[in-house]
Design an enzyme around this catalytic site. Sequence first.
Site, PDB file in Angstrom:
ATOM      1  N   CYS A  64       5.746  16.607  15.218  1.00 17.40           N
ATOM      2  CA  CYS A  64       6.389  15.617  15.999  1.00 17.40           C
ATOM      3  C   CYS A  64       7.383  16.532  16.974  1.00 17.40           C
ATOM      4  O   CYS A  64       8.238  17.134  16.215  1.00 17.40           O
ATOM      5  CB  CYS A  64       7.213  14.578  15.513  1.00 17.40           C
ATOM      6  SG  CYS A  64       8.265  13.531  16.222  1.00 17.40           S
ATOM      7  N   CYS A  67      15.617  13.006  16.192  1.00 17.69           N
ATOM      8  CA  CYS A  67      15.189  11.728  15.691  1.00 17.69           C
ATOM      9  C   CYS A  67      15.159  11.704  14.021  1.00 17.69           C
ATOM     10  O   CYS A  67      14.866  12.681  13.205  1.00 17.69           O
ATOM     11  CB  CYS A  67      13.695  11.449  15.898  1.00 17.69           C
ATOM     12  SG  CYS A  67      13.169   9.865  14.828  1.00 17.69           S
ATOM     13  N   CYS A  71      10.640  -0.309  -3.803  1.00 15.15           N
ATOM     14  CA  CYS A  71      11.203   0.955  -2.715  1.00 15.15           C
ATOM     15  C   CYS A  71      12.102   1.851  -2.813  1.00 15.15           C
ATOM     16  O   CYS A  71      12.437   2.631  -1.915  1.00 15.15           O
ATOM     17  CB  CYS A  71      10.969   0.270  -1.504  1.00 15.15           C
ATOM     18  SG  CYS A  71      12.500  -0.950  -1.150  1.00 15.15           S
ATOM     19  N   TYR A 125      11.875 -12.754  -5.395  1.00 15.19           N
ATOM     20  CA  TYR A 125      12.082 -12.268  -4.167  1.00 15.19           C
ATOM     21  C   TYR A 125      10.940 -12.130  -3.324  1.00 15.19           C
ATOM     22  O   TYR A 125      10.087 -11.281  -2.945  1.00 15.19           O
ATOM     23  CB  TYR A 125      12.556 -10.797  -4.222  1.00 15.19           C
ATOM     24  CG  TYR A 125      13.684 -10.400  -5.216  1.00 15.19           C
ATOM     25  CD1 TYR A 125      15.117 -10.646  -5.109  1.00 15.19           C
ATOM     26  CD2 TYR A 125      13.351 -10.215  -6.457  1.00 15.19           C
ATOM     27  CE1 TYR A 125      16.003 -10.588  -5.764  1.00 15.19           C
ATOM     28  CE2 TYR A 125      14.397 -10.053  -7.684  1.00 15.19           C
ATOM     29  CZ  TYR A 125      15.744 -10.159  -7.188  1.00 15.19           C
ATOM     30  OH  TYR A 125      16.548 -10.044  -8.291  1.00 15.19           O
ATOM     31  N   ASP A 179      10.116  -8.071  -6.734  1.00 11.98           N
ATOM     32  CA  ASP A 179       9.972  -7.180  -5.393  1.00 11.98           C
ATOM     33  C   ASP A 179      11.349  -7.279  -4.934  1.00 11.98           C
ATOM     34  O   ASP A 179      11.359  -7.912  -3.696  1.00 11.98           O
ATOM     35  CB  ASP A 179       8.942  -7.654  -4.768  1.00 11.98           C
ATOM     36  CG  ASP A 179       8.535  -6.369  -3.788  1.00 11.98           C
ATOM     37  OD1 ASP A 179       9.553  -5.604  -3.668  1.00 11.98           O
ATOM     38  OD2 ASP A 179       7.814  -6.671  -2.523  1.00 11.98           O
ATOM     39  N   CYS A 236       5.952   7.458  19.361  1.00 10.98           N
ATOM     40  CA  CYS A 236       6.194   7.838  17.969  1.00 10.98           C
ATOM     41  C   CYS A 236       5.212   8.153  17.191  1.00 10.98           C
ATOM     42  O   CYS A 236       4.032   7.124  17.119  1.00 10.98           O
ATOM     43  CB  CYS A 236       7.142   6.447  17.350  1.00 10.98           C
ATOM     44  SG  CYS A 236       7.430   6.831  15.738  1.00 10.98           S
ATOM     45  N   GLU A 285      13.066 -17.204  -3.152  1.00 13.60           N
ATOM     46  CA  GLU A 285      13.224 -16.384  -1.911  1.00 13.60           C
ATOM     47  C   GLU A 285      14.553 -16.806  -1.241  1.00 13.60           C
ATOM     48  O   GLU A 285      14.685 -17.983  -1.220  1.00 13.60           O
ATOM     49  CB  GLU A 285      11.972 -16.267  -0.965  1.00 13.60           C
ATOM     50  CG  GLU A 285      12.241 -15.947   0.492  1.00 13.60           C
ATOM     51  CD  GLU A 285      12.822 -14.421   0.376  1.00 13.60           C
ATOM     52  OE1 GLU A 285      13.649 -14.070   1.240  1.00 13.60           O
ATOM     53  OE2 GLU A 285      12.283 -13.657  -0.282  1.00 13.60           O
TER      54      GLU A 285
END
EC number: 2.1.1.-
Length: 446
Positions: free
Chosen positions: A85, A93, A399, A304, A372, A181, A328
């Site tokens: 990139c 970036c 994550c 979640y 999650d 991108c 949620e």
Amino acid sequence: MQAEPKKSQAGSLAGREYEVEIGPVAHGGHCIARTESGQVLFVRHALPGERVVARVTEGEEGARFLRADAVEVLSASKDRIEAPCPYAGPGRCGGCDWQHAKPGAQRRLKGEVIAEQLQRLAGLTPEEVGWDGTVMPAEGDKLPAGQVPQWRTRVQYAVDADGRAGLRRHRSHEVEPIDHCMIAAEGVSELGIEKRDWTGMASVEAIAATGSQDRQVILTPRPGARLPIVELDKPVSVMRVEEKDGGVHRVHGRPFVRERADGRTYRVGSGGFWQVHPKAADTLVTAVMQGLLPRKGDMALDLYCGVGLFAGALADRVGDQGAVLGIESGKRAVEDARHNLADFDRVRIEQGKVDSVLPRTGITEVDLIVLDPPRTGAGRKTVEHLSSLGARRIAYVACDPAALARDLGYFRDGGYRVRTLRAFDLFPMTSHVECVAILEPAAKSL
């Protein structure tokens, strides 16, 4: 080698350069080095084992650590490549962390971060969590060095003072204008966001659904600015973020996009959460269901739950005699989840925070749990409650490896052990990684 620090800030070392040996990778897309005086440097754009000139970008004399960029590579790692990139590199970036590393090396680095976080925050080894240390690429992402997967189906462009779309620089509000991108999915790139004048806008988010041809842009105007007429290269629906309440409101077109996973179609409204990688939803559902092995008649929790991805997969598998409760906090996501799962009589979706809603349900026993949580994790209080419900198996989708490790430690305190852990590279070129841990009562393994 040292250069004089800039004098713009009292005590600031920004601009000072150090010639350093690069040590191990750390959580957050950088590697660790030390100055001759022993001060820790968190260095971006470097790789373990290299010798580089690192220029300080943040930090003061006496600080616990400094942030820096590798501005010159004196001795390169065999894993280094030229960044594909043109917008990657020091001061450019901030969207990607590992453009300068071979794809296989990126996955190894992510694996090292997961292992380090498990050990440091939970005292767990890869062997103890049933993980062989590998981070698996998504289907179709195993590309030669120099090629970049086009995976990002949602891109939030910042807009500079001249109306040009771009991406934020690392840890900065400054905008790096771009023409394209490389990690954006084809459905995002084909809209031509970067070619338009966005004067008056603070940001433009582009969404390209993978389960349909739905395309959407969400505009955030600067205070007092009027919306432009949106004419892009492909048909899109347009949403606006209101200045007063921060809510997302329809300008024209559908107020949602349609995504598809596990054989079902899901409505996702108002820029609501959906996995960004086009293969992520199916990859994670498969990993969770293979780990949980749901049975007909099971009672399951999906915490979640977003728009109901895992709740729908569970409902399909537990059958008419089973039941699923989803929780949620987002109002619009709950509306979407109820719509998406309306054909299941024994699925209920409750709105609110997990740690306040779950105790009010009166549920004292369940068979299966999926959680999650957001990047911050579930936390001790919620994990203690979940550990008391006697679930046969728990699937934790994470994550952030640090939050995962902390919560796995809490689960261990609550009598659960990790049966297996799998890691997936669903964010190529970045430092982010997705994990699925399957837990079971520790007594079961004795």
